[in-house]
Design a protein around this motif. Structure first.
Motif, PDB file in Angstrom:
ATOM      1  N   GLY B 103      14.920  43.731  67.757  1.00 22.46           N
ATOM      2  CA  GLY B 103      13.900  44.705  67.405  1.00 22.46           C
ATOM      3  C   GLY B 103      14.361  45.621  66.287  1.00 22.46           C
ATOM      4  O   GLY B 103      15.479  45.505  65.789  1.00 22.46           O
ATOM      5  N   LYS B 104      13.476  46.510  65.898  1.00 20.45           N
ATOM      6  CA  LYS B 104      13.793  47.425  64.806  1.00 20.45           C
ATOM      7  C   LYS B 104      14.523  48.675  65.307  1.00 20.45           C
ATOM      8  O   LYS B 104      15.137  49.372  64.525  1.00 20.45           O
ATOM      9  N   SER B 105      14.423  48.961  66.589  1.00 23.10           N
ATOM     10  CA  SER B 105      15.147  50.087  67.185  1.00 23.10           C
ATOM     11  C   SER B 105      16.243  49.529  68.079  1.00 23.10           C
ATOM     12  O   SER B 105      16.210  49.680  69.288  1.00 23.10           O
ATOM     13  N   ASP B 107      19.022  50.106  69.538  1.00 27.10           N
ATOM     14  CA  ASP B 107      19.879  51.259  69.827  1.00 27.10           C
ATOM     15  C   ASP B 107      21.090  50.935  70.695  1.00 27.10           C
ATOM     16  O   ASP B 107      22.052  51.711  70.730  1.00 27.10           O
ATOM     17  N   VAL B 131      19.213  44.605  61.738  1.00 19.94           N
ATOM     18  CA  VAL B 131      20.457  44.902  61.017  1.00 19.94           C
ATOM     19  C   VAL B 131      20.568  46.380  60.662  1.00 19.94           C
ATOM     20  O   VAL B 131      21.571  47.031  60.947  1.00 19.94           O
ATOM     21  N   ASP B 132      19.536  46.913  60.037  1.00 22.23           N
ATOM     22  CA  ASP B 132      19.604  48.309  59.588  1.00 22.23           C
ATOM     23  C   ASP B 132      19.887  49.247  60.751  1.00 22.23           C
ATOM     24  O   ASP B 132      20.720  50.149  60.645  1.00 22.23           O
ATOM     25  N   SER B 133      19.184  49.032  61.857  1.00 20.53           N
ATOM     26  CA  SER B 133      19.340  49.933  62.991  1.00 20.53           C
ATOM     27  C   SER B 133      20.745  49.847  63.575  1.00 20.53           C
ATOM     28  O   SER B 133      21.303  50.850  64.024  1.00 20.53           O
TER      29      SER B 133
ATOM     30  N   LYS F 104      19.587  55.195  59.129  1.00 22.00           N
ATOM     31  CA  LYS F 104      18.982  53.917  59.504  1.00 22.00           C
ATOM     32  C   LYS F 104      19.042  53.666  61.000  1.00 22.00           C
ATOM     33  O   LYS F 104      18.317  52.824  61.516  1.00 22.00           O
ATOM     34  N   ASP F 107      18.379  57.020  66.369  1.00 21.18           N
ATOM     35  CA  ASP F 107      18.206  56.714  67.788  1.00 21.18           C
ATOM     36  C   ASP F 107      17.672  57.886  68.608  1.00 21.18           C
ATOM     37  O   ASP F 107      17.166  57.680  69.720  1.00 21.18           O
ATOM     38  N   SER F 133      13.601  52.307  62.465  1.00 19.30           N
ATOM     39  CA  SER F 133      14.379  52.572  63.671  1.00 19.30           C
ATOM     40  C   SER F 133      13.594  53.432  64.658  1.00 19.30           C
ATOM     41  O   SER F 133      13.706  53.249  65.868  1.00 19.30           O
TER      42      SER F 133
END
Lengths: 204, 204, 204, 204, 204, 204, 204, 204
Positions: B103-105, B107, B131-133, F104, F107, F133
């Motif tokens: 996912g994009k988050s 965490d 990747v970015d997160s 990025k 969180d 994110s």
């Protein structure tokens, strides 16, 4: 079939009817095209899981206390219907609107939020490429948005708003959350205790 | 099945048990959902190839000196389990954690790295969009990451850390590397010496 | 000034000298160009904060137990120097290499990781556009990377590896972390207790 | 099968053999993995269409004047083979190298260009995500590149270089170009004169 | 000032003049606008560094053997001039063209390559956003490109093509390369031997 | 200054105090760092414009009925403070949380939303690169977000939630909206009626 | 089959024929390759729906007043045909050109717009990656574009231009628009009045 | 100052006035905010250069035959004004509308095109990030767009539409185009004939 003009008249007469809060839909779900229905299904599923009913006639409420309704409203093909829907939303008794749209010009959520203000509108970008268009509102014109395709979460967020006033909605949200949490726990213990191979065998 | 609360209790009692280093898992593999398992399989494969065993009971180690364990830990659905896992990781004897999330988050890797510090955590973005997160940590809160889906490499990197202390891990890494290198040599000679057509015929 | 060929010879003779671990640098910091130095400064700062010394002569160690060294090594303008650095790194006593490079073809960290394997290499993309090139290694050729410009974190990660063996490095990491944590606490209490206006006045 | 070390020895002995220009391959085609072969096939097709032969033994040239050879060379799994290939390329009689690589760290074309300089190297990004890594060389370290997957064009570009010296290559390029041009003309006239429906019927 | 039509006539009469190879420019540098000149300056600098002269009159060559010329040619504002330049390029004695253009529709390099075929054309995207447009040619219509703004490298690549025929160009390329290489060596030794602080002090 | 542990104790004792709704802050504003304050200022401005007061002591409410409070809470440097803040948020009387974070790996909003559930949390990506994110939560873990830097809108959205229960908040939202609307009207008439030149002159 | 040169001659003789406006095609549809035809089909469909005929012979118009014609014209493989088409477009009686091209260097629409100026050209990016190249024209060189693949809309836009002069085109546009609008109304009423489940059952 | 409601009334009464074509503005320029004016200035400049006058009173036309008018119209802050403007546009005598908007939710051009249909609307994305939102219309809802910030080109495109009916507009477009073309010619000859150094000296 009613024409678009008929639908606009209907919305306006619903708004004028001044029906009691308990008998009007609490959540309005709109989408730019019926081709968005598969993506928007999550919103229906979440509200069903939370015990909401679907209201298909504004004059004739379903049995449960909490309900939702849905319309297809195209910003670009039926701008007048969009305008009428947003303008009458609060008077028709809605507490929150979930608006989904796809494409790169996903204007429906934004325009609805602008016209229906100060009613809260939660935007659902139906495709990844719709996110920017849905989220990118200028200062002073608020919308909140969920991630692409996350109509299920939009419905939870709508219920979180209702939960500020209605403890039974809040309770039902907690129950649903606990189920999900224990689901993770089950799978976590199984993966660890059976080992990867054992876990995969069990899954087959 | 143990509840999430049971799992948290278990992690804390493992940590308190103060077992000898040789009997605890060296590498912890966690992932945000069991749907990440196919992507994370590479980590298991690499560790298996390096001669690690899977430990499925903290109190009952497998035969080999080096082992790994795995849990599903969701940052967003079980934040308390994540917290407990990260906080007990070093006391439970882990030397390095591999944390994968999609996912994009994404965490889980970041939060785990923050809580488990100074234990090294290697983040595996399960999808390209993760990747970015995973990589984007602020100054002072370190994580190292591999590329999207490269759980195999994450396990090699984990072993590279262990190899600083344990020559047998280092040796096994070199053997594995040489096999791979000679595999390239075989195919290179075949392509050149047979010519493209000959090579393709051989492949069929 | 020594020529590039002189430097290669020097690296090889360092490697052959077989000096004791305590007298060789623990962390090697390389960068593709001296124009990367401002970005890579964070690595020096972090290691200094952790009590590492800089070693400027392989034959003449500084006083402290832990040290680092640095070279400019260009993958594209001095490929032979890069090759020699990576090939001799472990024999020269390094425990971990931090390699920073900018541009879209940031090959230095990847090539160094490939040649120096199984020595751990932490890649630092010097620019945002270098991230993909640094992180994108194929299966079987591991590198771990930090985010663009995060050389400070790369040094912490390097120290986290050393901390597995050396408790004094681990302790120093924890101290540094606690300072940072209390810094957040101070500012948090000030913002809350003074209110936004009061806080801003204090900051001026 | 020869080992990687055998291949390196072979390349060096080819280079030392000092064979006449007419008997050595003119174009070298290398790729990072045999999984790139389908994408790189275009280079073989174009050179075949231009009348080049494949040379599979450096000591035993094929009949035609112009020829190519190919090797699999992995920057990350066989850096020494890559180094040897690039360093011997010009001495082995190559006039131009076509180097294809995939992934986000597509280092092969760049490293080959850096080591083989001043021999021209044309980079082929095997995937869209390889373009940045292939094209992004720093000032003073030239490579030229074609678009992702365009190995056919890379071979035409290689032939354009050879055509500066060899009129027969230039002539063959023009013939191939004219065929392509007339192909467009045929389809253009057919679409116009038959109309869309007529054209589609003809295509079925 | 000559009109655009005058320029077209001039190019055609240059082409018809059939001047000897030694007296015509070897490298043609064109750019879409004089606002691209700062970015394209690198090409002039590199060719100057390689000992090329600038030819400002097709009928009156400068003294040195190797020379370049330059024109502003706009694909969108002077398509006829672009067509004439590309069509006459080979007959005017050019061996290779360097074409730079900015914007997202950087058509000049591509159209020039298509019309001037089989003369090699090296595209220089003047801005980052021009890269896709310059590199993205279809199968059968080759161009090679350098990275955004890398006109210096484009000139080196042009010289690499000329170097296949002219040993003196090849030698000059190697000299330039060695200077650059030793520049890295100097800075590398200084950073290492002086230490970061010493190095920074020296730089000030 | 209170330590981080003191702050955690304070939050827990606030939560246990069970103060009446009217005396607790309605909106909690948290941010990952005090460097986010300039971006988050919009939230304070909007709430001020809506007549909210700032509460700087949980035991000592300000005069107005509606209030907000703010803390700096870092997900990566103070994960325990973040956990405590989110876990006590509802018990401390908050109706909605606005959480801003940059980088990025932003969180804080997501983790806060996960832990504070079912309290509504509105995420503010402090930078453009934080949007993914913040917004990218998995199914079942809802957050709603505004666009990068749009803390002003986040506060309006928070007020829209409160407006469902409190007509005075709703009225104030409408007034603010009308002011903004008439501001557009003024500028529109001026541009049209004065013409562009006249309008620009007036602006100077 | 006519050669490309024959086609160019034909276009020029069409242009010289000076045929009356009523007998020449009003809309020219060109595309870079016949592989673009599926994407460009929308333009044909829209014009058919608006009552336009296809003209397959410039000297022999179809019965209806409004017509279109189509050619395949490749900017990179047949630059001379492109040039001739654009240069003769207005003289051949076209009122507007729709030009579609794919790839990242989608030069056909831009070059056609530049050469055919001041005839309006509507660009159709055949792929998402063609959008930038089509839309990115410099100041003074206008093109208007539709979104990737939206050839249907390009034809509506072309008709909107014709509608300024021809009321019958305007009327037909309105009719088509009303049909589309009522289609939305039908589906909207059905979704609302049947409910989601009822609606889905009806759809099956 | 007139209120927004006054402006809406004014637009409707303008529309009802049924003024002759020659006395109404031909081009309507709208923008979402007066902060867009610097970017939209290009449209005014181009129309001025083409000899258009600005009409600041619908009842009182300027002297020249061709004119434009401008309004600020915000889709999100004044949706009713936007609706009224678009709905009355054709009746108020406009032939084409240029609509500019910034941000990621640049809804003004799209909504205007949808409501004003079949009047042609040319969208101007005021920022790069507005392009997707402006261009991304669904099938059946056409807009054409220029590139980000290219309001000058939007005005040329508007004039190209008018030029189909009005030869004097067409002639003026050609004159403007020729000026631009000769400007390129001047600079091209200067660069070539003076050489780079000479050209730069002249520019200083």
């Amino acid at each position: 079939m009613p024409s678009v003009t008929d639908l606009i008249d209907r919305l306006e007469s619903d708004a004028a009817a001044d029906r009691p809060d308990e008998s009007t839909p609490d959540v309005g779900i709109i989408m730019g095209s019926d081709s968005d229905l598969d993506t928007m299904q999550g919103a229906f599923d979440a509200l069903d899981a939370l015990g909401f009913s679907e209201q298909t006639d504004h004059a004739d409420p379903p049995e449960g206390r909490f309900s939702y309704e849905s319309y297809v409203v195209s910003a670009h093909r039926t701008p007048d219907l969009m305008y009428a829907y947003a303008e009458t939303a609060e008077d028709r008794g809605l507490e929150v609107v979930i608006a989904g749209a796809g494409g790169k010009s996903a204007d429906l959520p934004n325009m609805t939020a602008s016209i229906a203000f100060p009613l809260p509108v939660i935007g659902v970008p139906v495709q990844e490429k719709s996110v920017d268009s849905v989220i990118g509102m200028p200062t002073g014109a608020p919308i909140t948005a969920v991630d692409a395709g996350k109509s299920y979460n939009a419905a939870l967020s709508a219920a979180q708003i209702l939960a500020r006033e209605y403890p039974e909605v809040r309770d039902r949200l907690e129950e649903l959350h606990d189920e999900r949490r224990e689901g993770v726990g089950d799978v976590s213990a199984a993966l660890h205790d059976l080992g990867v191979r054992g876990f995969r065998e069990r899954e087959e």
